[in-house]
Design a protein around this motif. Structure first.
Motif, PDB file in Angstrom:
ATOM      1  N   ILE A 113       0.846  -1.185   0.000  1.00  0.00           N
ATOM      2  CA  ILE A 113       0.000   0.000   0.000  1.00  0.00           C
ATOM      3  C   ILE A 113       0.885   1.240   0.000  1.00  0.00           C
ATOM      4  N   VAL A 114       0.531   2.210  -0.831  1.00  0.00           N
ATOM      5  CA  VAL A 114       1.247   3.492  -0.853  1.00  0.00           C
ATOM      6  C   VAL A 114       0.230   4.623  -0.808  1.00  0.00           C
ATOM      7  N   SER A 115       0.585   5.701  -0.163  1.00  0.00           N
ATOM      8  CA  SER A 115      -0.284   6.876  -0.128  1.00  0.00           C
ATOM      9  C   SER A 115      -0.159   7.634  -1.439  1.00  0.00           C
ATOM     10  N   PRO A 116      -1.114   8.508  -1.759  1.00  0.00           N
ATOM     11  CA  PRO A 116      -0.992   9.309  -2.986  1.00  0.00           C
ATOM     12  C   PRO A 116       0.307  10.105  -3.039  1.00  0.00           C
ATOM     13  N   HIS A 117       0.745  10.633  -1.901  1.00  0.00           N
ATOM     14  CA  HIS A 117       1.995  11.409  -1.874  1.00  0.00           C
ATOM     15  C   HIS A 117       3.194  10.506  -2.154  1.00  0.00           C
ATOM     16  N   GLN A 118       3.227   9.328  -1.522  1.00  0.00           N
ATOM     17  CA  GLN A 118       4.314   8.390  -1.783  1.00  0.00           C
ATOM     18  C   GLN A 118       4.353   7.973  -3.252  1.00  0.00           C
ATOM     19  N   PHE A 119       3.168   7.783  -3.820  1.00  0.00           N
ATOM     20  CA  PHE A 119       3.120   7.329  -5.213  1.00  0.00           C
ATOM     21  C   PHE A 119       3.635   8.403  -6.161  1.00  0.00           C
ATOM     22  N   GLU A 120       3.443   9.665  -5.842  1.00  0.00           N
ATOM     23  CA  GLU A 120       3.962  10.737  -6.696  1.00  0.00           C
ATOM     24  C   GLU A 120       5.466  10.610  -6.879  1.00  0.00           C
ATOM     25  N   GLU A 121       6.154  10.263  -5.795  1.00  0.00           N
ATOM     26  CA  GLU A 121       7.603  10.114  -5.872  1.00  0.00           C
ATOM     27  C   GLU A 121       7.988   8.861  -6.657  1.00  0.00           C
ATOM     28  N   ILE A 122       7.240   7.766  -6.430  1.00  0.00           N
ATOM     29  CA  ILE A 122       7.537   6.519  -7.146  1.00  0.00           C
ATOM     30  C   ILE A 122       7.269   6.679  -8.637  1.00  0.00           C
ATOM     31  N   ALA A 123       6.173   7.384  -8.969  1.00  0.00           N
ATOM     32  CA  ALA A 123       5.759   7.520 -10.368  1.00  0.00           C
ATOM     33  C   ALA A 123       6.826   8.192 -11.225  1.00  0.00           C
ATOM     34  N   LYS A 124       7.643   9.058 -10.613  1.00  0.00           N
ATOM     35  CA  LYS A 124       8.683   9.751 -11.377  1.00  0.00           C
ATOM     36  C   LYS A 124       9.689   8.759 -11.954  1.00  0.00           C
ATOM     37  N   LYS A 125       9.900   7.648 -11.252  1.00  0.00           N
ATOM     38  CA  LYS A 125      10.858   6.636 -11.731  1.00  0.00           C
ATOM     39  C   LYS A 125      10.266   5.734 -12.801  1.00  0.00           C
ATOM     40  N   LEU A 126       8.941   5.798 -12.953  1.00  0.00           N
ATOM     41  CA  LEU A 126       8.257   4.843 -13.829  1.00  0.00           C
ATOM     42  C   LEU A 126       7.902   5.409 -15.199  1.00  0.00           C
ATOM     43  N   ASN A 127       8.292   6.646 -15.476  1.00  0.00           N
ATOM     44  CA  ASN A 127       8.028   7.218 -16.790  1.00  0.00           C
ATOM     45  C   ASN A 127       8.752   6.413 -17.862  1.00  0.00           C
ATOM     46  N   GLY A 128       8.007   6.044 -18.910  1.00  0.00           N
ATOM     47  CA  GLY A 128       8.582   5.273 -19.993  1.00  0.00           C
ATOM     48  C   GLY A 128       8.522   3.777 -19.794  1.00  0.00           C
ATOM     49  N   LEU A 159       1.181  -1.272 -15.857  1.00  0.00           N
ATOM     50  CA  LEU A 159      -0.247  -1.503 -16.043  1.00  0.00           C
ATOM     51  C   LEU A 159      -0.960  -0.793 -14.903  1.00  0.00           C
ATOM     52  N   ALA A 160      -1.722   0.249 -15.221  1.00  0.00           N
ATOM     53  CA  ALA A 160      -2.307   1.099 -14.186  1.00  0.00           C
ATOM     54  C   ALA A 160      -3.825   1.155 -14.301  1.00  0.00           C
ATOM     55  N   PHE A 161      -4.490   0.905 -13.186  1.00  0.00           N
ATOM     56  CA  PHE A 161      -5.940   1.079 -13.074  1.00  0.00           C
ATOM     57  C   PHE A 161      -6.164   2.292 -12.177  1.00  0.00           C
ATOM     58  N   LEU A 162      -6.512   3.403 -12.790  1.00  0.00           N
ATOM     59  CA  LEU A 162      -6.511   4.675 -12.080  1.00  0.00           C
ATOM     60  C   LEU A 162      -7.904   5.266 -11.981  1.00  0.00           C
ATOM     61  N   ARG A 163      -8.096   6.009 -10.920  1.00  0.00           N
ATOM     62  CA  ARG A 163      -9.350   6.743 -10.707  1.00  0.00           C
ATOM     63  C   ARG A 163      -9.179   8.213 -11.081  1.00  0.00           C
ATOM     64  N   GLY A 164      -8.189   8.863 -10.515  1.00  0.00           N
ATOM     65  CA  GLY A 164      -7.977  10.280 -10.803  1.00  0.00           C
ATOM     66  C   GLY A 164      -6.520  10.650 -10.987  1.00  0.00           C
ATOM     67  N   THR A 165      -5.619   9.767 -10.616  1.00  0.00           N
ATOM     68  CA  THR A 165      -4.188  10.032 -10.716  1.00  0.00           C
ATOM     69  C   THR A 165      -3.751  10.166 -12.170  1.00  0.00           C
ATOM     70  N   LYS A 166      -2.861  11.102 -12.425  1.00  0.00           N
ATOM     71  CA  LYS A 166      -2.344  11.306 -13.780  1.00  0.00           C
ATOM     72  C   LYS A 166      -1.347  10.203 -14.116  1.00  0.00           C
ATOM     73  N   PRO A 167      -1.515   9.528 -15.239  1.00  0.00           N
ATOM     74  CA  PRO A 167      -0.593   8.435 -15.593  1.00  0.00           C
ATOM     75  C   PRO A 167       0.736   8.969 -16.097  1.00  0.00           C
ATOM     76  N   GLY A 168       1.765   8.124 -15.999  1.00  0.00           N
ATOM     77  CA  GLY A 168       3.066   8.471 -16.534  1.00  0.00           C
ATOM     78  C   GLY A 168       3.153   8.150 -18.015  1.00  0.00           C
ATOM     79  N   GLU A 169       4.213   8.587 -18.627  1.00  0.00           N
ATOM     80  CA  GLU A 169       4.433   8.356 -20.064  1.00  0.00           C
ATOM     81  C   GLU A 169       4.671   6.863 -20.319  1.00  0.00           C
ATOM     82  N   GLY A 170       3.992   6.332 -21.331  1.00  0.00           N
ATOM     83  CA  GLY A 170       4.193   4.942 -21.724  1.00  0.00           C
ATOM     84  C   GLY A 170       3.422   3.933 -20.902  1.00  0.00           C
ATOM     85  N   TRP A 171       2.609   4.364 -19.963  1.00  0.00           N
ATOM     86  CA  TRP A 171       1.841   3.429 -19.149  1.00  0.00           C
ATOM     87  C   TRP A 171       0.680   2.850 -19.941  1.00  0.00           C
ATOM     88  N   ILE A 172       0.261   1.672 -19.534  1.00  0.00           N
ATOM     89  CA  ILE A 172      -0.938   1.039 -20.095  1.00  0.00           C
ATOM     90  C   ILE A 172      -2.058   1.319 -19.101  1.00  0.00           C
TER      91      ILE A 172
END
Length: 346
Positions: free
Chosen positions: A216-231, A235-248
């Motif tokens: 489990i990660v909080s929205p704030h924690q995920f913001e930091e993780i998401a920066k490493k996941l660009n490109g 596979l993301a199932f999202l409600r309101g979070t902005k997806p990174g580049e190249g995500w499915i």
């Protein structure tokens, strides 16, 4: 000879070949090469008139085209299912139309046997395609399989109606234009699915270390993780979070649109994750799944069903060595719910 329909069918079949080539470059799927080659080879059919050394080569071309197409269908099923047909079937079934075409060409007779055999195998191939991949591609698989079946029926009927003179040339050619247009539409619908492009994305991915297993990660924690996941093909199932580049990306919403999954359709998420993780394992890439919107899923399914769903996802990522990041906050859950979520996902 009416040149317009001739040019139309050659242009459409050439366009289909370009679509297959684009798909191969994009996804690196061998099936796209085989299917494309089959359609390009059939570009002059049923225009006829391919004569070399006094021999009609149309049966040979038809047989070769169908053999390559059948092999492409088998290859596509293998790519998606992770296993193919028995080797004996793979080596014996696709060459059959080519053998018939070679015999007719050698005998110097076009008596329609190649078209009948080719049609039968195309019908069987279309039905097999639907049976094996309808759960994976849903209506897209049905459309493409039905198109193959329709092409098979037309091929089987061709010797009985056109070669006997029951239909005129223009009707046959216009019918072929329609089938070619339908094929390019059906195949485009198939390859425009995110599922189809997993392969190419995985092949070109460089692993990102976010730790194996579910957590489990909080929205704030995920913001930091998401920066490493660009490109990376997350596979993301999202409600309101902005997806990174190249995500499915699939959105969790009650509004029915393309790549939207309703919060009550937990089985669709499970199936999609299973397909994604299988592709990740096959290509040797560390799969990363992101899941958001648990509160909405709880509202539509109940907390107990949500726990069972998360338990299944957790087991899937553990067994495959992948990662599952569940985005949620402590404040939206009761103490007992939060404790059970942590037990399930940590």
């Amino acid at each position: 000879m009416d040149i317009s329909p001739d040019l139309a069918i050659i242009t459409l079949k050439g366009a289909i070949g370009l679509v297959f080539l684009w798909v191969f470059i994009k996804s690196r799927r061998r099936s796209a090469l085989f299917l494309g080659a089959g359609w390009v080879l059939s570009g002059n059919l049923p225009l006829g008139g391919t004569v070399v050394g006094g021999r009609d080569l149309d049966p040979l071309i038809m047989g070769l085209s169908t053999s390559i197409t059948i092999f492409g269908i088998m290859e596509l099923i293998t790519e998606e299912r992770g296993r193919g047909p028995p080797r004996s079937l793979l080596l014996s079934l696709p060459p059959v139309p080519l053998v018939y075409g070679a015999i007719e060409t050698a005998l110097g007779m076009n008596f329609g046997g190649t078209y009948i055999v080719s049609g039968f195998l195309l019908i069987a191939g279309g039905g097999t395609f639907i049976e094996f991949l309808k759960d994976y591609y849903r209506s897209r698989a049905v459309l493409f399989g039905a198109t193959l079946i329709l092409a098979g029926i037309a091929s089987m009927a061709y010797p009985f109606i056109y070669l006997r003179g029951d239909l005129n040339y223009s009707l046959v050619v216009y019918g072929s234009v329609f089938l070619a247009a339908l094929t390019i539409f059906a195949y485009y619908r198939l390859v425009s699915s995110e599922n189809f492009l997993y392969f190419g994305r995985m092949e070109n991915a460089e692993d990102v270390d976010v730790g194996p297993g579910p957590r489990i990660v909080s929205p704030h924690q995920f913001e930091e993780i998401a920066k490493k996941l660009n490109g990376f093909p997350v596979l993301a199932f999202l409600r309101g979070t902005k997806p990174g580049e190249g995500w499915i990306v699939y959105r969790i919403s009650t509004v029915g649109r393309e790549n939207v999954i309703e919060p009550s359709a937990l089985y669709r998420i499970t199936q999609t994750v299973e397909d994604y993780l299988r592709e990740a394992e096959r290509t040797g890439v560390h799969g990363i799944v992101v899941l958001e919107g648990l509160e909405l899923m709880k509202m539509y399914n109940g907390f107990e069903s949500l726990l069972k769903f998360l338990s299944t996802l957790g087991d899937m990522v553990r067994l495959s060595g992948a990662s599952l990041l569940v985005i949620t906050e402590r404040e939206v859950w009761s103490k007992s719910e939060w404790r059970l979520l942590h037990r399930m996902l940590e």
